[in-house]
Design an enzyme around this catalytic site. Structure first.
Site: not given
Ligand code: PA5
Length: 461
Positions: A294, A323, A436
């Site tokens: 990410e 494995h 989303k």
């Molecule tokens: O790292 C990130 O920003 C995302 O993975 C968020 O943690 C994830 O989408 C969850 O978001 P939130 O904490 O707003 O529910």
């Protein structure tokens, strides 16, 4: 301190097509790295830089409040149920799995020293959710709902289901079974928490989800089940001190960031494998996968140029995945850099009894499983090197809070430095938004009606 052995990325060992002249590259990038480290440290307190995770090791106040709340509720609950997804749960889950006694939830209460069991509900599969919620005695369960935005559909739908059940069970007192970790001011969960009177913890400003493990996001669930969070924080602080060193020759996060960046951009190693030789570190690999993917997978650089960059992170666990994936790692496309994690000392020494004399297995008798797992780590590393596959080994003395604090913090800094090398924004995730928004549209959220009809058209194709 944890150590990094990077000699197996050297061109003299894995060949010039696959490896690097490390001495020369470190020299070439010396000034650049120096500036990057200095700049990260200078910018870390500035609003909007999303670097405040670098301060989490020094947040004495949060540490105090977390410990105080954990001791206040100790003995009141049989279970802790964590609701959240992505960065809100991956770090806590990784540390819980690493630091609690294995199979914690199956241990009798005395073996858990009276601390609760812990469950991370990080997905919205109706079958696993139903099963878990039907199994837990919710009246004896403390629910920690974690979301920075306060509106993530997965987390908030989980929460709505659990809240409804709790309220039906406990009436107004249900609120004492909930603790919310969310933004200090904004978001629907903050609003609900204030209206309903929940105990809350804060996800600090300028700390994104995947960099939030050392805030209350990760530390609160751990403290609730009796993990010594001071140990973790000591590890972060010592690593932070070490990583303030602007000399690449002394800074393992900078070294591994540069190695990954150069192998990706110059040697076509577009996959970064995280392979701990420890089942307890299995979810650390999951956490790394999100952090690397990410943070670095972006389609625009900081100057607005289209790019499409970022290595694909891959999880493997040693020895199990020898494995499963090793055949591919050794003989498939030479497009990977493998990160081994090797543990020096395990908590237990497990001897293999000398009960068979067959040539094929007799040699195992009298040795230990400890010797075997580390022999496998070493032999896999050497075999990969024979196949000219570049690899690094992160060596940690023990799987404990101190070393895990160091390891995760090191990987966070490594990611931030890599982001600077790629010249991208490490801390946003615009690519997640499209799906989303489509989900909001499909689920009928107000304001998303137009996307809903476009989406329905596209779905028929
Ligand atoms: O790292 C990130 O920003 C995302 O993975 C968020 O943690 C994830 O989408 C969850 O978001 P939130 O904490 O707003 O529910």
């Amino acid at each position: 301190m944890i150590k990094l052995n990077c000699k197996n990325v050297s061109a003299t060992i894995v060949g010039s097509e696959n490896g690097l002249d490390l001495e020369q590259e470190f020299e070439t990038y010396k000034e650049n790295i120096k500036q990057i480290i200095a700049s990260l440290n200078q910018r870390k307190d500035k609003p909007g830089q999303w670097l405040r995770w670098m301060n989490l090791g020094y947040n004495e106040e949060t540490l105090w409040y977390v410990k105080e709340y954990a001791s206040m509720v100790q003995g009141r609950f049989e279970n802790v149920l964590v609701l959240g997804t992505g960065g809100s749960t991956l770090g806590g889950k990784a540390l819980s799995e690493a630091l609690l006694a294995p199979f914690w939830n199956m241990l009798a209460e005395e073996k858990r020293n009276g601390f609760p069991r812990i469950f991370y509900l990080d997905n919205i599969d109706p079958d696993t959710m139903t099963a878990l919620l039907d199994t837990l005695d919710l009246s004896k369960t403390l629910v920690n709902v974690i979301t920075k935005s306060g509106s993530t559909a997965e987390t908030m739908s989980q929460f709505m289901i659990v809240k409804d059940r709790l309220e039906k069970l406990l009436g107004d007192n249900y609120r004492y079974n909930i603790v919310a970790t969310t933004d200090q001011r904004t978001g629907i969960l903050r609003q609900i928490s204030e209206q309903e009177g929940y105990k809350t913890f804060v996800i600090p400003d300028d700390v994104g989800g995947r960099f939030s493990v050392f805030s209350a996001v990760g530390l609160l669930p751990l403290a609730l089940v009796g993990v010594d969070i001071d140990e973790i924080v000591n590890g972060i602080k010592d690593m932070d001190l070490a990583l303030k060193n602007t000399d690449i020759n002394e800074n393992i996060a900078a070294q591994n960031a540069l190695i990954h960046y150069l192998l990706d951009t110059k040697k076509n190693k577009h996959i970064s494998v995280m392979m701990p030789y420890s089942s307890r570190l299995r979810y650390v690999a999951d956490w790394y996968v999100q952090l690397w993917a990410e943070s670095l997978g972006k389609n625009q650089d900081n100057d607005g140029n289209p790019v499409n960059i970022g290595q694909t992170p891959l999880k493997a666990v040693g020895a199990t995945d020898q494995h499963s994936q090793l055949q591919l790692f050794n003989e498939g496309p030479n497009d990977k850099v493998i990160n081994f994690i090797r543990v020096g000392e395990f908590d237990n020494e497990l001897e293999i009894p000398n009960i068979f004399e067959y040539t094929g297995i007799g040699y195992l008798g009298g040795k230990s499983i400890n010797q075997l797992i580390n022999a496998e780590a070493d032999s896999t590393r050497v075999a990969l090197t024979d196949y000219q596959r570049p690899n690094v080994t992160i060596m940690i003395d023990k799987v404990d809070g101190y070393h895990l604090g160091q390891l995760l913090y090191m990987l966070e800094v490594q990611t931030a430095i890599a982001g600077e090398l790629y010249n991208i924004n490490t801390f946003n995730q615009p690519g997640v938004e499209q799906a989303k928004n489509y989900t909001y549209a499909l689920m009928g959220r107000a304001g998303y009606e137009d996307s809903a009809s476009t989406l329905r058209e596209k779905m028929t194709v």
